[in-house]
Write an enzyme that holds these catalytic residues in place. Structure first.
Site, PDB file in Angstrom:
ATOM      1  CG  HIS A   1      -1.921  -1.056   1.286  1.00 40.57           C
ATOM      2  ND1 HIS A   1      -2.604  -1.392   2.442  1.00 40.57           N
ATOM      3  CD2 HIS A   1      -2.390  -1.902   0.325  1.00 40.57           C
ATOM      4  CE1 HIS A   1      -3.430  -2.387   2.204  1.00 40.57           C
ATOM      5  NE2 HIS A   1      -3.320  -2.717   0.924  1.00 40.57           N
ATOM      6  N   PRO A   2       1.838   1.416  -0.883  1.00 41.60           N
ATOM      7  CG  PRO A   2       3.224   1.323  -2.769  1.00 41.60           C
ATOM      8  CD  PRO A   2       2.284   0.495  -1.947  1.00 41.60           C
TER       9      PRO A   2
END
Length: 538
Positions: A476-477
């Site tokens: 989930h960057p």
């Protein structure tokens, strides 16, 4: 640099990246038929069977056909380990290889964005957008929509062991809920998924395929964007590599970067837009100094606790039994049901790591399977994985290009567990996991801690060290080109996602989030893309 050949014609919009955001933006900007739109994607077509069978993520992640194959630098907080950092490289981007979990986050996430001086981004502002894009199996309501392009369905497989974990959560005070997406996701439930009748529903399938026949939309795959061309402070063209050639596409309107929290940073920095020290070290001439580009990287780190169980069926032993494996394939072929429809995680639990938290701050992904890491075979013993992640980490990392070469992979430094607060939450999350497994509902299955293991003590130092040993990204960057006020030094885009200091250029993807949402990030990214691209057409 060799000269670039011009692609024929000039475009009103050039979109870089056909991932979750790019597919939405391409649909919206080409809808009227009045704008000439070019969509550039580095990957290929989504014409591989494992992009569509949900369990295909096991084959797509770690495969250069579908994954950029990035990895982090050695992370001090992970005791020197490097992590694989999957990002989708195909039409649909990461939505073609991700967990398919439909999750908005919490209302307070968006109200926080608004409190940062970003009008239009509060929960009451974004809820209508979430509803507008949805085609939800629950139908039209105050919180859900029907008839949109983003299909959401209930899972099509169940496991007794997951029912027991949900009951255990209830026994420790985490109530069952029917829906995580009402603004408050505290509780336990089975994840709603982006599928249609047992088939993955990617952004390419939902948003791009209905638009791809439009005569004013041109989609080019196999195009690795190198850099933007700036003239008089304005982005006017995109240079990219295709089939060994360097090509240039010119834009008379706006260029939109939708290449994600990693890819958009690479393009900006190779174009000379970013922190001067990073660009100089990479041998790139500084065109526009924006120190925030590549900074503020946030990600959800999960502690992957594994428990051996007895007296319950899990996918581990089912997969290793050839007869049962054949039945799984038959069930999918005939009914589009069973384990082949599984998202990576089925059961979710949102709760608080300690009593001082004002809202849920950890998320459990519970799976009826276990393995050492993605790409490795399932364990042969029956087991479950109970992964807990800190929803709102305070650690901040960065992304930087090592050189001007577009083929060289970026340096990704998430800086996990670099703050006292994150180390405490990680330790507390393992404690909550252990508490969950000790509830009466789990007793019939005799859970035995395999990771981090019974030898790991319950003190803060031992648990923080264990978190570093078993922690891994949950993919989930966000935040590397964050929204902010124009006078904020670290802001990259304004509230309308225009790049501050550069004309004719926007970033529309997960990189613009100022802070990470409290849950899986794909649906919020699609919401952002729909909201801004619709506003662009007004």
């Amino acid at each position: 640099m060799s000269s670039a050949a011009d692609l024929e014609g000039e475009y009103d919009h050039i979109i870089v990246g056909a991932g979750s955001a790019g597919c939405v933006v391409a649909n919206r900007l080409s809808e009227s038929g009045k704008r000439r739109v070019l969509l550039l994607e580095a990957g290929g077509r989504d014409n591989w069977i494992w992009f569509h069978i949900p369990v295909g993520y096991l084959f797509a992640i770690g495969n250069p056909r579908s994954d950029w194959m990035f990895e982090t630098v050695a992370e001090p907080g992970l005791n020197g380990r490097r992590l694989n950092y999957p990002r989708g490289r195909v039409l649909g981007g990461s939505s073609a290889i991700n967990a398919m979990i439909s999750m908005r986050g919490q209302a307070a996430d968006y109200d926080h964005w608004k409190s940062l001086g970003l009008p239009g981004w509060g929960w009451d502002d974004v809820l209508p957008v979430f509803r507008r894009i949805e085609d939800h199996f629950l139908g039209e309501s105050d919180v859900h929509g029907a008839g949109g392009e983003w299909r959401v369905e209930a899972p099509r497989v169940r496991w007794d062991i997951l029912d027991a974990v949900r009951e255990a959560a209830s026994e420790m005070g985490v109530a069952p809920v029917g829906d995580f997406n009402t603004g408050d996701n505290e509780g336990s439930s089975y994840f709603h998924v982006n599928q249609k009748q047992g088939v993955r529903w990617s952004a390419a399938r939902g948003f791009l395929k209905p638009a791809i026949g439009r005569t004013n939309l041109r989609v080019e795959t196999g195009c690795l964007t190198d850099r933007l061309v700036l003239e008089n402070g304005r982005a006017v063209a995109v240079e990219f590599l295709k089939d060994g050639l360097r090509l240039r596409a010119r834009c008379r309107g706006e260029i939109i970067l939708c290449a994600g929290a990693i890819g958009s940073v690479q393009v900006l920095q190779r174009s000379g837009i970013g922190p001067g020290n990073v660009l100089s070290a990479a041998g790139v001439e500084v065109q526009v100094e924006r120190p925030g580009i590549g900074r503020n990287l946030q990600d959800h780190l999960q502690q992957r606790a594994i428990y051996k169980v007895s007296g319950a069926r899990t996918l581990n032993e089912t997969y290793h039994n050839l007869f049962r494996r054949g039945l799984m394939g038959l069930d999918y072929a005939l009914r589009r049901r069973g384990p082949l429809t599984m998202a990576p995680s089925q059961l979710g639990i949102f709760t608080r790591s300690d009593a001082a938290q004002d809202r849920a701050n950890i998320e459990f992904h519970v799976q009826p399977l276990s393995l050492d890491k993605f790409g490795d075979p399932l364990h042969r013993f029956p087991a479950i994985t109970v992964s807990a992640c800190n929803l709102r980490p305070t650690s901040r990392g960065d992304v930087r290009i090592p050189s001007a070469d577009p083929l060289e992979k970026p340096l990704i430094a998430p800086n996990y567990l670099s703050t006292d607060e994150d180390r405490k939450v990680a330790a507390d999350a393992i404690r909550v996991t252990r508490q969950l497994m000790k509830q009466p509902a789990m007793a019939p299955y005799v859970p035995e801690e395999f990771l981090p293991g019974p030898s790991v003590g319950d003190d803060d130092a031992s648990l923080a060290r264990a978190a570093g040993d078993i922690g891994t990204t949950i993919f989930h960057p966000v935040g590397t080109a964050r929204m902010g006020l124009e006078d904020e030094p670290m802001a990259v885009v304004d509230k309308d996602l225009r790049v501050i200091g550069v004309g004719g250029l926007r970033v529309i993807d997960a990189s613009v989030m100022p802070t990470i949402t409290s849950g899986n990030t794909n649906t919020p990214t699609i919401m952002i893309a729909d909201k801004v691209s619709r506003e662009m057409t007004k």
